[in-house]
Design an enzyme around this catalytic site. Structure first.
Site, mmCIF file in Angstrom:
data_model
loop_
_atom_site.group_PDB
_atom_site.id
_atom_site.type_symbol
_atom_site.label_atom_id
_atom_site.label_comp_id
_atom_site.label_asym_id
_atom_site.label_seq_id
_atom_site.Cartn_x
_atom_site.Cartn_y
_atom_site.Cartn_z
ATOM 1 N N GLN A 75 3.669 -5.659 1.617
ATOM 2 C CA GLN A 75 2.227 -5.694 1.874
ATOM 3 C C GLN A 75 1.954 -6.404 3.198
ATOM 4 O O GLN A 75 2.556 -7.426 3.509
ATOM 5 C CB GLN A 75 1.544 -6.432 0.726
ATOM 6 C CG GLN A 75 0.031 -6.462 0.778
ATOM 7 C CD GLN A 75 -0.524 -7.216 -0.425
ATOM 8 O OE1 GLN A 75 0.151 -7.393 -1.434
ATOM 9 N NE2 GLN A 75 -1.756 -7.675 -0.312
ATOM 10 N N CYS A 81 -2.604 -5.022 -2.625
ATOM 11 C CA CYS A 81 -1.432 -5.059 -3.505
ATOM 12 C C CYS A 81 -1.508 -3.952 -4.548
ATOM 13 O O CYS A 81 -0.485 -3.435 -5.004
ATOM 14 C CB CYS A 81 -1.297 -6.423 -4.166
ATOM 15 S SG CYS A 81 -2.685 -6.881 -5.227
ATOM 16 N N HIS A 252 -2.841 -10.337 -9.377
ATOM 17 C CA HIS A 252 -1.945 -9.643 -8.455
ATOM 18 C C HIS A 252 -1.317 -8.459 -9.183
ATOM 19 O O HIS A 252 -0.883 -8.598 -10.325
ATOM 20 C CB HIS A 252 -0.874 -10.639 -7.996
ATOM 21 C CG HIS A 252 -0.010 -10.165 -6.885
ATOM 22 N ND1 HIS A 252 -0.507 -9.775 -5.657
ATOM 23 C CD2 HIS A 252 1.333 -10.018 -6.806
ATOM 24 C CE1 HIS A 252 0.498 -9.420 -4.875
ATOM 25 N NE2 HIS A 252 1.622 -9.559 -5.551
ATOM 26 N N ASN A 284 7.069 -7.429 -7.239
ATOM 27 C CA ASN A 284 5.941 -8.017 -6.540
ATOM 28 C C ASN A 284 5.803 -7.314 -5.185
ATOM 29 O O ASN A 284 6.759 -7.285 -4.404
ATOM 30 C CB ASN A 284 6.200 -9.514 -6.332
ATOM 31 C CG ASN A 284 5.026 -10.235 -5.709
ATOM 32 O OD1 ASN A 284 4.198 -9.645 -5.031
ATOM 33 N ND2 ASN A 284 4.964 -11.541 -5.931
ATOM 34 N N TRP A 286 4.673 -8.240 -2.520
ATOM 35 C CA TRP A 286 4.959 -9.105 -1.377
ATOM 36 C C TRP A 286 6.434 -9.064 -0.979
ATOM 37 O O TRP A 286 6.800 -9.529 0.090
ATOM 38 C CB TRP A 286 4.586 -10.558 -1.710
ATOM 39 C CG TRP A 286 3.109 -10.776 -1.858
ATOM 40 C CD1 TRP A 286 2.107 -9.965 -1.419
ATOM 41 C CD2 TRP A 286 2.480 -11.900 -2.477
ATOM 42 N NE1 TRP A 286 0.881 -10.497 -1.729
ATOM 43 C CE2 TRP A 286 1.073 -11.698 -2.379
ATOM 44 C CE3 TRP A 286 2.936 -13.056 -3.096
ATOM 45 C CZ2 TRP A 286 0.151 -12.601 -2.888
ATOM 46 C CZ3 TRP A 286 2.025 -13.961 -3.602
ATOM 47 C CH2 TRP A 286 0.642 -13.736 -3.489
#
Length: 642
Positions: A75, A81, A252, A284, A286
């Protein structure tokens, strides 16, 4: 499931690429220019942006480096997200990403054929009932020679950045992707239907049976090519993206990248013992910050699993954002899950095949109650039934029906301050078996959805055999918008919109008469019928007759006390004519008569419940035909309550 894609805004990829190659110029998209209007709603918030093509960022650009993987995505400087998590799920299923990224080999950079590169790419998204082909150029926003938004682990891999740009284009600009619902992206990538699940409403963290049942559902969705996302609900602004002690992040979106029953133990002992643990793998967006509890990357629990099993699962000890959890811990920590089902409508499949009906409609307001189609939810009783109405049939004794209501996407209108979704939902009411005109009085509620300002609302419900009407609505009256209604059932439901309010006037109406009354006959149940079969019971069904019309119920097997619960509606010209209700015992050779009731329908019968004795065909009560029938009548003027 997939159909050919329509060119978005008339841009045809093949024709544009051919034109660029012939002119020996690189494509520059006039509909998504390299300016702030393609990045922001109003003003630049991130600094000086320079648009660069991949060949200006690296020496050897590619769509894919060593294939496609959920690990490719990171991201960027957007709160998207939800979109990146959906892309991670997409990357794990080849048939799906090959639809979103069509003929990818032809689009891939070919260093040995530089004359085939035209700086143009295209991607497919499912938008409001159809697949669209979105064309973009490959100029990407950068700051200090680094991609601003979604990017890959490999500096020369660009599929994720290009897919994100195409998705930003159909949503007007990149900033439109800041904040959103993973379910929307999952549907746009698949054309499936999303079922949101509130994990707090169930007892999954405490109840082993409920949790195992849920796991089986999740595993089935995953194994049949569906996409799954999950999150931990944030209860305040301060909670958003707050990291918990266990390593998970609130507010998230996580992508579910695998669901498995993992075999425990080593060697032959593991094979014969057959002990398995329900496991789920997440990522995730990220690309970092993982779960640190049991079954995390370096936890000692993995010693209970053989090396070969760990290799099959792809267990790695690195902070790449992807991790395993056992399903029990998953249910304890995660509060929301989205199951995006790919509804199989192909008859050439070994899996369950669904019958799909697709209806397009609009909520359109009008001062005239007969033409108003924006009546609001059932709280607004005076206008509720002015909404669009869609009739469908359940033809099995009981059938699982899936209903999805989707409104037109408003995300692209956020630039004009109009990007909020309407609060939408729907009611399903059980109606008369012979209904063909619009309802003007509410009937028995069979199911209802939640009302939420989401792009789509989904309901899965077991319904009994009969006829039903779906009433899609906005929460408040006089709100306008387009919607898409999708109904899935095991056998064809023949869904269609009810558009006519009453029997039409014809040239024969003056001679033959026109209906004065509408009478609803509701046969509730029968008791004490004569058992005629060898086992002392019957297979009864009921017929309602009125003015040459009739309604017949399904057969109720092996009972002398059937709960018929069927209704018929009759538009009547002769208010003094009788209504005949007959009960028969179904038989392969010849059905046998069990009794009848003759009724007169007058205003005195309004909404009364009658329990009457059955009689023989001469309308005489007979000791040989014991039994009673419970019925309800509702008689009113045509078009009452409009």
């Amino acid at each position: 499931m997939f159909s050919s894609a329509s060119p978005y805004k008339g841009q045809r990829y093949a024709a544009l690429k051919k034109q660029c190659l012939q002119s020996k110029v690189l494509f520059e998209d006039p509909l998504f220019p390299t300016s702030d209007e393609s990045l922001f709603f109003q003003r630049n918030q991130i600094g000086q942006v320079v648009w660069k093509r991949p060949k200006d960022l690296c020496a050897d650009p590619h769509l894919f480096v060593n294939g496609i993987s959920a690990h490719d995505l990171h991201q960027g400087q957007l709160g998207n997200c939800w979109f990146v998590a959906a892309c991670s799920s997409l990357a794990s299923l080849e048939p799906l990403w090959q639809k979103v990224i069509p003929n990818w080999k032809e689009q891939e950079w070919a260093p040995e054929k530089p004359d085939t590169y035209a700086g143009i790419f295209h991607f497919h998204f499912w938008r409001f009932g159809e697949w669209v082909d979105v064309v973009i150029d490959d100029r990407l926003p950068t700051i200090n020679n680094q991609l601003v938004y979604c990017h890959s682990n490999d500096a020369n891999e660009f599929w994720s950045a290009l897919v994100e740009k195409a998705y930003a284009k159909v949503n007007v600009c990149y900033e439109a992707l800041d904040g959103g619902n993973t379910a929307d992206a999952l549907v746009d990538f698949t054309g499936g239907v999303c079922e949101p699940m509130d994990m707090l409403e169930g007892t999954f963290s405490q109840d082993d049976e409920a949790r195992n049942h849920l796991f089986d559902r999740v595993l089935k969705v995953h194994n049949r090519g569906g996409l799954i996302s999950c999150s931990i609900r944030a209860t305040s602004v301060q909670d958003m993206e707050a990291r918990l002690d266990c390593g998970l992040v609130k507010g998230h979106a996580y992508a579910v990248t695998d669901v498995r029953k993992v075999r425990l133990g080593h060697g032959l002992l593991a094979f014969f013992k057959s002990e398995k643990l329900n496991m789920i793998r997440m990522r995730n967006p990220w690309g970092e910050k993982e779960w640190n509890g049991p079954w995390s990357d370096s936890s000692e629990e993995w010693q209970r699993v053989s090396k070969g099993e760990r290799e099959k699962l792809g267990v790695t000890v690195q902070d790449d954002g992807e991790f395993w959890m056992n399903f029990e811990d998953f249910c304890k920590h995660f509060t929301d899950m989205i199951l995006c089902r790919l509804i199989n409508t192909s008859y050439l499949s070994i899996h369950k095949t669904w019958e799909e009906e697709v209806m397009r409609g609009s909520w359109a307001s009008s001062e005239n109650p007969l033409s108003n189609r924006a009546g609001g939810c059932i709280n607004h009783k005076a206008t509720f039934l002015q909404n669009p109405q869609y009739m469908f049939d359940v033809k099995k004794v009981e059938d699982e029906v899936l209903v999805c209501l989707q409104q037109q996407d408003h995300r692209g209108q956020r630039k004009e301050g109009k990007g909020e979704n309407l609060a939408i939902g729907f009611d399903i009411q059980r109606v008369e078996l012979n209904r063909t005109y619009r309802m003007h009085q509410t009937q028995q509620k069979a199911a209802s959805s939640v009302y939420i300002n989401s792009r789509s609302v989904f309901l899965r419900k077991e319904l009994k055999e009969g006829r039903y009407v779906i009433i899609p609505t906005t929460f408040d009256p006089m709100q306008q918008g387009d919607f898409l209604l999708r109904v899935f059932s095991d056998v064809p439901s023949h869904c269609k919109e009810l558009t006519i309010d009453e029997p039409p006037q014809t040239c024969w109406s003056g001679m033959c008469g026109y209906p004065k009354l509408v009478t609803q006959v509701h046969v509730v149940k029968a008791e004490g019928l004569q058992g005629q079969d060898s086992d002392g019971v019957s297979d009864p069904y009921v017929i309602i007759r009125c003015e040459g019309m009739k309604v017949r119920s399904p057969v109720h097997k092996n009972t002398c006390n059937p709960d018929f619960d069927i209704k018929g509606v009759f538009y009547r010209k002769k208010e003094k004519d009788h209504i005949q209700i007959e009960i028969y015992n179904w038989n392969v050779g010849c059905d046998s008569f069990l009794g009848q009731v003759t009724l007169s329908s007058t205003p005195n019968d309004l909404q009364e419940t009658h329990t009457v004795h059955l009689r023989d065909k001469g309308n005489r009560q007979s000791n040989d035909l014991p039994g009673t029938l419970t019925i309800r009548l509702l008689t009113s003027n045509v078009l009452t309550n409009i």
